[in-house]
Design a protein around this motif. Structure first.
Motif, PDB file in Angstrom:
ATOM      1  N   ARG A   1      56.815  -5.932  45.064  1.00  0.00           N
ATOM      2  CA  ARG A   1      56.014  -4.927  44.365  1.00  0.00           C
ATOM      3  C   ARG A   1      55.413  -5.498  43.077  1.00  0.00           C
ATOM      4  NH1 ARG A   1      58.496  -0.513  40.842  1.00  0.00           N
ATOM      5  NH2 ARG A   1      56.688   0.612  40.071  1.00  0.00           N
ATOM      6  N   PHE A   2      56.190  -6.325  42.387  1.00  0.00           N
ATOM      7  CA  PHE A   2      55.730  -6.951  41.149  1.00  0.00           C
ATOM      8  C   PHE A   2      54.534  -7.856  41.418  1.00  0.00           C
ATOM      9  CE2 PHE A   2      56.286 -10.962  38.646  1.00  0.00           C
ATOM     10  CZ  PHE A   2      55.769 -10.509  37.452  1.00  0.00           C
ATOM     11  N   ASN A   3      54.602  -8.687  42.463  1.00  0.00           N
ATOM     12  CA  ASN A   3      53.503  -9.595  42.776  1.00  0.00           C
ATOM     13  C   ASN A   3      52.282  -8.847  43.287  1.00  0.00           C
ATOM     14  OD1 ASN A   3      54.286 -12.609  42.505  1.00  0.00           O
ATOM     15  ND2 ASN A   3      56.094 -11.688  43.411  1.00  0.00           N
TER      16      ASN A   3
ATOM     17  N   TRP B   1      50.662  -7.413  40.280  1.00  0.00           N
ATOM     18  CA  TRP B   1      50.028  -8.505  39.535  1.00  0.00           C
ATOM     19  C   TRP B   1      48.673  -8.864  40.148  1.00  0.00           C
ATOM     20  CZ3 TRP B   1      53.012 -13.681  38.265  1.00  0.00           C
ATOM     21  CH2 TRP B   1      52.293 -14.382  37.292  1.00  0.00           C
ATOM     22  N   ARG B   2      48.655  -9.027  41.485  1.00  0.00           N
ATOM     23  CA  ARG B   2      47.401  -9.348  42.158  1.00  0.00           C
ATOM     24  C   ARG B   2      46.394  -8.217  42.009  1.00  0.00           C
ATOM     25  NH1 ARG B   2      51.062 -11.545  46.013  1.00  0.00           N
ATOM     26  NH2 ARG B   2      51.053  -9.578  47.144  1.00  0.00           N
ATOM     27  N   ASN B   3      46.862  -6.971  42.077  1.00  0.00           N
ATOM     28  CA  ASN B   3      45.966  -5.827  41.973  1.00  0.00           C
ATOM     29  C   ASN B   3      45.339  -5.757  40.582  1.00  0.00           C
ATOM     30  OD1 ASN B   3      44.761  -3.425  43.037  1.00  0.00           O
ATOM     31  ND2 ASN B   3      46.180  -2.240  41.777  1.00  0.00           N
ATOM     32  N   GLU B   4      46.141  -6.045  39.552  1.00  0.00           N
ATOM     33  CA  GLU B   4      45.618  -6.039  38.177  1.00  0.00           C
ATOM     34  C   GLU B   4      44.512  -7.074  38.021  1.00  0.00           C
ATOM     35  OE1 GLU B   4      45.317  -7.826  34.253  1.00  0.00           O
ATOM     36  OE2 GLU B   4      46.600  -8.677  35.824  1.00  0.00           O
TER      37      GLU B   4
ATOM     38  N   ALA C   1      56.474  -2.278  37.612  1.00  0.00           N
ATOM     39  CA  ALA C   1      57.018  -3.193  38.620  1.00  0.00           C
ATOM     40  C   ALA C   1      57.713  -4.378  37.965  1.00  0.00           C
ATOM     41  CB  ALA C   1      55.886  -3.678  39.528  1.00  0.00           C
ATOM     42  N   GLU C   2      57.141  -4.863  36.865  1.00  0.00           N
ATOM     43  CA  GLU C   2      57.754  -5.991  36.156  1.00  0.00           C
ATOM     44  C   GLU C   2      59.124  -5.604  35.603  1.00  0.00           C
ATOM     45  OE1 GLU C   2      56.299  -9.282  32.877  1.00  0.00           O
ATOM     46  OE2 GLU C   2      55.821  -7.176  32.519  1.00  0.00           O
ATOM     47  N   TRP C   3      59.227  -4.390  35.062  1.00  0.00           N
ATOM     48  CA  TRP C   3      60.502  -3.930  34.517  1.00  0.00           C
ATOM     49  C   TRP C   3      61.571  -3.858  35.609  1.00  0.00           C
ATOM     50  CZ3 TRP C   3      63.379  -3.102  30.361  1.00  0.00           C
ATOM     51  CH2 TRP C   3      64.482  -2.257  30.471  1.00  0.00           C
ATOM     52  N   ASP C   4      61.209  -3.258  36.765  1.00  0.00           N
ATOM     53  CA  ASP C   4      62.174  -3.127  37.860  1.00  0.00           C
ATOM     54  C   ASP C   4      62.628  -4.491  38.371  1.00  0.00           C
ATOM     55  OD1 ASP C   4      61.963  -0.406  37.676  1.00  0.00           O
ATOM     56  OD2 ASP C   4      60.499  -0.210  39.287  1.00  0.00           O
ATOM     57  N   TYR C   5      61.669  -5.409  38.480  1.00  0.00           N
ATOM     58  CA  TYR C   5      62.028  -6.728  39.009  1.00  0.00           C
ATOM     59  C   TYR C   5      62.941  -7.490  38.054  1.00  0.00           C
ATOM     60  CZ  TYR C   5      61.643 -11.677  39.997  1.00  0.00           C
ATOM     61  OH  TYR C   5      61.939 -12.990  40.214  1.00  0.00           O
ATOM     62  N   TYR C   6      62.552  -7.544  36.795  1.00  0.00           N
ATOM     63  CA  TYR C   6      63.352  -8.328  35.849  1.00  0.00           C
ATOM     64  C   TYR C   6      64.679  -7.659  35.521  1.00  0.00           C
ATOM     65  CZ  TYR C   6      59.806 -11.860  35.144  1.00  0.00           C
ATOM     66  OH  TYR C   6      58.944 -12.900  35.343  1.00  0.00           O
ATOM     67  N   LEU C   7      64.750  -6.334  35.690  1.00  0.00           N
ATOM     68  CA  LEU C   7      66.034  -5.670  35.519  1.00  0.00           C
ATOM     69  C   LEU C   7      67.024  -6.186  36.568  1.00  0.00           C
ATOM     70  CD1 LEU C   7      67.736  -3.460  34.141  1.00  0.00           C
ATOM     71  CD2 LEU C   7      66.861  -1.853  35.844  1.00  0.00           C
ATOM     72  N   ALA C   8      66.580  -6.234  37.836  1.00  0.00           N
ATOM     73  CA  ALA C   8      67.443  -6.758  38.894  1.00  0.00           C
ATOM     74  C   ALA C   8      67.715  -8.245  38.691  1.00  0.00           C
ATOM     75  CB  ALA C   8      66.783  -6.519  40.265  1.00  0.00           C
ATOM     76  N   TYR C   9      66.690  -8.976  38.264  1.00  0.00           N
ATOM     77  CA  TYR C   9      66.829 -10.423  38.099  1.00  0.00           C
ATOM     78  C   TYR C   9      67.827 -10.763  36.996  1.00  0.00           C
ATOM     79  CZ  TYR C   9      65.444 -15.242  37.083  1.00  0.00           C
ATOM     80  OH  TYR C   9      65.450 -16.586  36.858  1.00  0.00           O
TER      81      TYR C   9
END
Length: 875
Positions: free
Chosen positions: A453-455, A458-461, A498-506
């Protein structure tokens, strides 16, 4: 004497019990791991009944009870040691309990995580566990003098009973499932074995339609869409499709071993069989990797030796220079300025060899494929296949130079810490390592969706931003600046979420791994301090362990990442593998000779061809182009004119009939010699993004500059080129976009003139040239086609009226043939084509501009208050 016999017997049973304590849990764990690995390699699939909740939950409950008995036995041992320090439980008993918790706990976690398990690894592990637990119970009861013996025996007996229940249940359900499977097969089988009601044989692929079912009842292709595709890819849908193809091919292979056999086509690309220098570099890398494994141990070991010597000689002024010198030598060799430098320099030629070998082989293969492949190709996908396929080089290096040494380091670590201290230290390392890897695997699994979702965000932005900027004029024309700004702001919000969710898990997963590693380090350090305080090991061992722990952390940190990396490299290599397994449909016959063209007579003999078998493109095409003749092909678009030239060029092979040149079937000569005989001027010429001089010389690489200029004069383009700032050194842009259509076509004609071919093919060669230039080009064509057989496709009929033979093609057939005068006398299709080109007048334009009442209604956008169309005053 009886007493001595009893003591000897008791000692023998005690030794047997100690041996079983070590062997029992290890046998369970090793079998389970081996069976799971074998099942994965052979692509075993769970049965339809495997995921039944009653079975799985029962298994989980019984395994939990087994783990509970192991924990309870450990608590008993702890109480025994606390109450009587002189009778601390033996090492084998503690190891037995700890390893049993690990072994049965692994089975327990396996059932919890897998909703549709493959049961045979579990059943085998339970059988082995029961087989070992029974003698353990008997010996535990017979051995005299052990504290809490009765309680421990009761716990082990309970464990054995639970394992027996699991074994019996497993066998019962296996037989039950097999009986149901056979019953369904009998009920749904056709009356005639392997045949339909008419006695015809049924193909294996059709049998599933008649109710036959294979034993596993599952399909690899039935996996959900939530597959772990390349999260960093710019084409996630393409990656998902590739994963599905990979799973399908894996299933058809039957096992991972058979699947990987297809990759053997890359072995010649990767192994430098004829390059002695690269082979020497490979040997050097192997030697350095082997030496580094020793240095990982020798550096901390030497530091411990120095510590012990300094402890012995402290205050005496004696310096252990020999030990210090060895430590300095080992430290230098293990540094980036030592063996690592040699390894890096030796790896570079190996990498370059594989990179060049894979790249050139793949490129050569692509260029050798037939037109049907190139018509359907995605150029970006092909380029990406080569680029990512070169990851195969990285895969080999990664497996040999990183993954292999990494696992070897872990094995050495387990053995070395055991020699430094005892088996308890090895257990700490084992538990920490497995916990670290398990957390890493789970974290990766949990973060896949967030990362995808993060990527995507990112591509959509980037996409919204680029499209708005690139289409600024459109945005301005419709005054949508504020709309685009709001749209871009929303994409930023989606990206941030999406960045928050990804890095939270990471970060959470990374912190959990770090915490496990910290706990393990503290536990190992505490045990080391305790052993030193007891006097069981010297102080140097403590220093060695502290320094060596870094060598343990490195491999552990790479395990989960390495598994994912290998999987991704295999996926990337799958692209190149599919490409390399694609075969050209047009090939040279074995021992085919070069074509010999003396006169240039071309014969089409009853030719038929179809791009799609459902629709014929050409039918019964027969004619002869005599030496030196110009044959013109005319007709409406889509009639098959260009297809005839493609068949002559042998981009495709005819479905029926024969094309021959000077009596030689073009299918029986080499492709290179055939195509080298032609000079083609295509309808849509394409140039390389190099200079005009280099583009024209592409037709004849050994041509001089003067010959190029002479060809350009003949094509009426020389004077124009001389007006360019850089003249013949001017670059033309990608595909020649810097040139106008007429300039592009004249450069293409100059290229054909320079080649001086034996047969000339002109496909709409003057379609983008004005009438004045066309007169000059016609003179150039006379020089080009003199004494050469020429095929010319033209929609502008004035360019072909002097042809020796005109073929009128309609719907894939020759409907008329003859010279210009002969066809005019026939007053047929050819005359109709001329009439269409000469019949346009101003009336057509006026008709196009006339707007009817109904047309006004169609473009009325005032939907709230529709206006009634008013009658037009045509007066």
């Amino acid at each position: 004497m009886a007493t001595l016999h009893t003591l000897a017997s008791n000692a023998g049973m005690l030794k047997a019990l100690q041996s079983l304590h070590y062997i029992s849990p290890i046998a369970v764990a090793v079998y389970f791991l081996a069976a799971k690995t074998l099942a994965a390699c052979l692509l075993h699939q769970p049965s339809k009944q495997a995921g039944k909740a009653s079975r799985r939950l029962s298994g989980i409950a019984l395994l939990f009870a087994i783990v509970a008995t192991c924990v309870a036995q450990g608590i008993v041992y702890a109480i025994q040691g606390a109450r009587d320090t002189g009778h601390w439980p033996s090492e084998d008993s503690i190891i037995y309990v700890l390893l049993s918790i690990f072994a049965y706990g692994s089975l327990f976690l396996g059932l919890i995580e897998n909703k549709t398990p493959i049961w045979h690894p579990y059943l085998g592990a339970w059988l082995i566990g029961f087989a070992f637990e029974v003698p353990c119970v008997v010996l535990e009861a017979l051995v005299a003098g052990r504290h809490f013996a009765a309680l421990c025996t009761a716990l082990q007996a309970a464990r054995a009973m639970l394992l027996l229940v699991l074994c019996v249940s497993g066998f019962y359900f296996a037989l039950h499932d097999r009986r149901i499977s056979h019953k369904k097969s009998d009920e749904t089988a056709p009356l005639l074995a392997n045949g339909d009601t008419n006695g015809h044989a049924i193909e294996p692929a059709q049998q599933s339609q008649y109710g036959t079912a294979d034993g596993d009842g599952s399909n690899i292709d039935d996996e959900g869409d939530d597959t772990d595709v390349d999260s960093d890819s710019e084409e996630p849908e393409r990656d998902k499709e590739l994963k599905a193809t990979q799973r399908k091919r894996l299933k058809e292979s039957g096992s991972w071993l058979n699947y990987l056999k297809d990759f053997k086509i890359f072995i010649p690309m990767l192994w430098p069989s004829r390059n002695r220098f690269v082979q020497a570099c490979l040997g050097t890398v192997g030697f350095v990797l082997f030496a580094e494994r020793f240095l990982n141990v020798l550096v901390p070991r030497q530091l411990g030796i120095i510590t012990n010597k300094l402890t012995e000689t402290a205050g005496t002024g004696i310096v252990p220079w020999h030990a210090v010198g060895l430590w300095m030598l080992f430290s230098w060799l293990s540094s980036q300025a030592g063996l690592s430098l040699i390894k890096s320099l030796a790896q570079l030629p190996v990498q370059q060899f594989a990179f060049k070998s894979i790249g050139t082989t793949a490129f050569r293969h692509i260029m050798s494929l037939s037109m049907d492949f190139h018509n359907d190709k995605n150029s970006g996908e092909l380029i990406r296949a080569i680029e990512q396929g070169q990851n195969l080089q990285g895969l080999l290096e990664f497996m040999c130079f990183e993954v292999g040494p990494m696992f070897l380091d872990l094995i050495i670590a387990f053995v070395y810490v055991y020699t430094l201290f005892d088996i308890y230290m090895t257990l700490i390392l084992l538990v920490v390592g497995l916990a670290y890897i398990w957390i890493g695997a789970k974290t990766t699994s949990w973060s896949v969706k967030q990362r995808r979702r993060f990527n995507t965000a990112w591509r959509n932005e980037s996409k919204v931003q680029n499209e708005a900027i690139n289409n600024w004029q459109t945005v301005s024309h419709f005054n949508r600046g504020e709309y685009e700004c709001d749209k871009y702001a929303r994409t930023i919000d989606e990206f941030n979420g999406a960045e928050w969710d990804y890095y939270l898990a990471y970060y959470t997963g990374g912190s959990a791994q770090s915490f496990v590693m910290l706990i393990g380090r503290l536990a190992a350090t505490s045990l080391a301090v305790y052993r030193v305080a007891q006097g069981r090991v010297p102080v140097g061992n403590f220093v060695t362990l502290t320094a060596y722990w870094r060598s343990v952390e490195g491999p552990l940190a790479q395990v989960s990442w390495s598994i994912r990396r290998v999987s991704q490299m295999l996926t990337d290599s799958e692209r190149l593998l599919q490409l390399m397994m694609t075969k050209a449909t047009i090939n040279d016959q074995p021992n085919a000779p070069d074509i010999i063209i003396k006169a240039g007579e071309v014969v089409f003999d009853q030719i038929e061809y179809a791009y799609d078998k459902r629709r014929t493109t050409l039918k019964d095409i027969s004619f002869t182009a005599k030496p030196g003749q110009t044959v013109a092909l005319v007709g409406e678009t889509g009639g098959g004119k260009s297809t005839m030239l493609k068949l002559l060029y042998r981009y495709y092979d005819v479905s029926k009939g024969c094309i021959s040149i000077d009596g030689q079937d073009i299918r029986n000569v080499t492709l290179d010699s055939l195509r080298d005989s032609f000079g083609m001027v295509p309808q849509d010429p394409s140039l390389f993004n190099v200079s005009i001089m280099d583009n024209i010389k592409y037709a004849r690489l050994d041509a001089t500059d003067d010959q190029v200029k002479e060809a350009c004069r003949a094509a009426a383009i020389h004077d124009k080129i001389e007006t360019f700032p850089d003249k013949y050194k001017s670059t033309v842009g990608e595909r020649g976009v810097k040139l106008s259509g007429g300039e592009l076509q004249r450069v293409s004609i100059a290229r054909a003139i320079l080649k001086q071919p034996k047969i000339v093919l002109l496909d709409e060669a003057t379609s983008m040239i004005d009438a004045e230039t066309e007169a000059l080009i016609q003179e150039a064509f006379k020089r080009l086609t003199a004494s050469r057989t020429t095929f010319m496709i033209a929609h502008r009929l004035s360019t072909i009226q002097h042809a020796d033979l005109i073929l009128v093609i309609n719907d894939g057939q020759i409907v008329e043939r003859g010279t210009h005068e002969e066809l005019f006398r026939q007053n047929g299709k050819y005359v109709a084509l001329w009439s269409k080109q000469l019949s346009k007048d101003v009336k057509d334009i006026g008709g196009a501009l006339h707007v009817e009442e109904g047309d006004e209604a169609l473009i009325d956008v005032n939907v709230d208050e529709p206006q009634k169309p008013q009658a037009r005053d045509d007066s």
